[in-house]
Design a protein around this motif. Structure first.
Motif, PDB file in Angstrom:
ATOM      1  N   UNK A  18       9.910  -7.236   1.849  1.00  0.00           N
ATOM      2  CA  UNK A  18       8.544  -6.388   0.826  1.00  0.00           C
ATOM      3  C   UNK A  18       8.943  -4.763  -0.014  1.00  0.00           C
ATOM      4  N   UNK A  19       9.809  -4.456   0.788  1.00  0.00           N
ATOM      5  CA  UNK A  19      10.541  -3.253  -0.460  1.00  0.00           C
ATOM      6  C   UNK A  19      11.161  -3.813  -1.740  1.00  0.00           C
TER       7      UNK A  19
ATOM      8  N   UNK B  28       0.279  -0.919  -0.077  1.00  0.00           N
ATOM      9  CA  UNK B  28       0.024   0.238  -0.007  1.00  0.00           C
ATOM     10  C   UNK B  28       0.906   1.166  -0.340  1.00  0.00           C
ATOM     11  N   UNK B  29       1.830   0.953   0.250  1.00  0.00           N
ATOM     12  CA  UNK B  29       2.773   2.360   1.045  1.00  0.00           C
ATOM     13  C   UNK B  29       3.514   2.710  -0.313  1.00  0.00           C
ATOM     14  N   UNK B  30       4.288   1.351  -0.919  1.00  0.00           N
ATOM     15  CA  UNK B  30       4.595   1.180  -2.024  1.00  0.00           C
ATOM     16  C   UNK B  30       4.190   2.222  -3.684  1.00  0.00           C
TER      17      UNK B  30
ATOM     18  N   UNK C 152       4.232   6.018  -2.782  1.00  0.00           N
ATOM     19  CA  UNK C 152       5.861   6.001  -3.892  1.00  0.00           C
ATOM     20  C   UNK C 152       5.532   5.708  -5.049  1.00  0.00           C
ATOM     21  N   UNK C 153       4.413   5.614  -5.773  1.00  0.00           N
ATOM     22  CA  UNK C 153       3.982   4.973  -6.954  1.00  0.00           C
ATOM     23  C   UNK C 153       4.784   4.557  -7.798  1.00  0.00           C
ATOM     24  N   UNK C 154       5.072   3.229  -7.058  1.00  0.00           N
ATOM     25  CA  UNK C 154       5.723   1.823  -7.366  1.00  0.00           C
ATOM     26  C   UNK C 154       4.954   0.957  -8.045  1.00  0.00           C
ATOM     27  N   UNK C 155       5.706  -0.076  -8.526  1.00  0.00           N
ATOM     28  CA  UNK C 155       4.899  -0.912  -9.242  1.00  0.00           C
ATOM     29  C   UNK C 155       4.733  -1.868  -8.449  1.00  0.00           C
TER      30      UNK C 155
END
Length: 246
Positions: A139-140, A72-74, A78-81
């Motif tokens: 997880x990151x 959810x945070x990513x 942070x607009x990651x994929x």
């Protein structure tokens, strides 16, 4: 990496919350074990598996909930994929015991890629407690997988940044967990080593050692200093993987 950071310092970052939930119509797919030999739980984009001969449900649930929050945070902040295949299949996480279960004995903690090119995560059962945050680091990594920035690849002078950012992510989520900064010893003990020193970026003849191999992880202290002390937006550190930056 550095030009990217400088480029964004003058900007204020605004994020729009999006829904990260996605567990509808996803299919189970695993090359290790099966529904006949493993227990599993699914939620969001994740399927967490463990050998039926063991009771790892509590630890599996802890890891699953943490990965959902990390996703959810990513994605939202942070607009990651999402990683490859997550539009069709659950992302597999395997809880193993480095011993007499059905998974490979040489598994440790980390992300790998199966023979079909899909990433997956392996976590030792003893490292699934709520007060341990190594799976937050891993997880990151999941959301770095589809990065489009050539300058942020897991190689050469930029390999350190991949590991340092994953540790930095643990730091900003759990700033009071001093274990999250333990690799800083690998920086202060050998200050002559360049910041971009990593597994694949050593000097000729350098031997493997904890101090040298973990130097890249200890550089999280530098990133933490940039965001939490100098107040460079956290978004810059994370979204750089998806900025198409050289």
């Amino acid at each position: 990496i550095y030009s990217f950071i400088l480029k964004w310092i003058a900007f204020s970052i605004f994020t729009v919350s999006i829904s990260a939930s996605k567990d509808k119509n996803l299919k189970l797919r695993t090359l290790y074990g099966s529904t006949a030999t493993c227990n599993y739980i699914t939620k969001d984009i994740f399927a967490v598996w463990w050998d039926k001969n063991y009771d790892f449900r509590e630890g599996a649930t802890t890891v699953l909930n943490s990965l959902i929050e990390t996703r959810k945070i990513c994605l939202d902040t942070f607009k990651m994929k999402d990683p490859k295949g997550s539009d069709k299949y659950y992302y597999n996480v395997y809880i193993h015991n480095n011993g007499p279960d059905l998974f490979p004995d040489d598994w440790a903690q980390g992300q790998s890629t199966d023979s079909a090119g899909f990433p997956y995560l392996t976590i030792p059962s003893k490292l699934t407690t709520k007060d341990y945050h190594g799976y937050v680091h891993e997880g990151f990594h999941i959301f770095q997988y589809n990065a489009n920035s050539p300058g942020f690849k897991y190689e050469g002078d930029s390999q350190w940044f991949v590991e340092a950012t994953a540790n930095w992510f643990v730091n900003i989520r759990y700033p009071n967990d001093t274990d999250g900064f333990i690799c800083g010893q690998a920086v202060t003990a050998i200050p002559q080593v360049p910041m971009w020193y990593s597994f694949e970026n050593k000097n000729p003849g350098d031997k493997n050692s904890w101090l040298r191999d973990d130097h890249q992880y200890g550089m999280n202290a530098y990133l933490y200093y940039l965001t939490e002390v100098c107040k460079i937006p956290r978004y810059i550190i994370a979204h750089g993987f998806y900025d198409k930056s050289n």
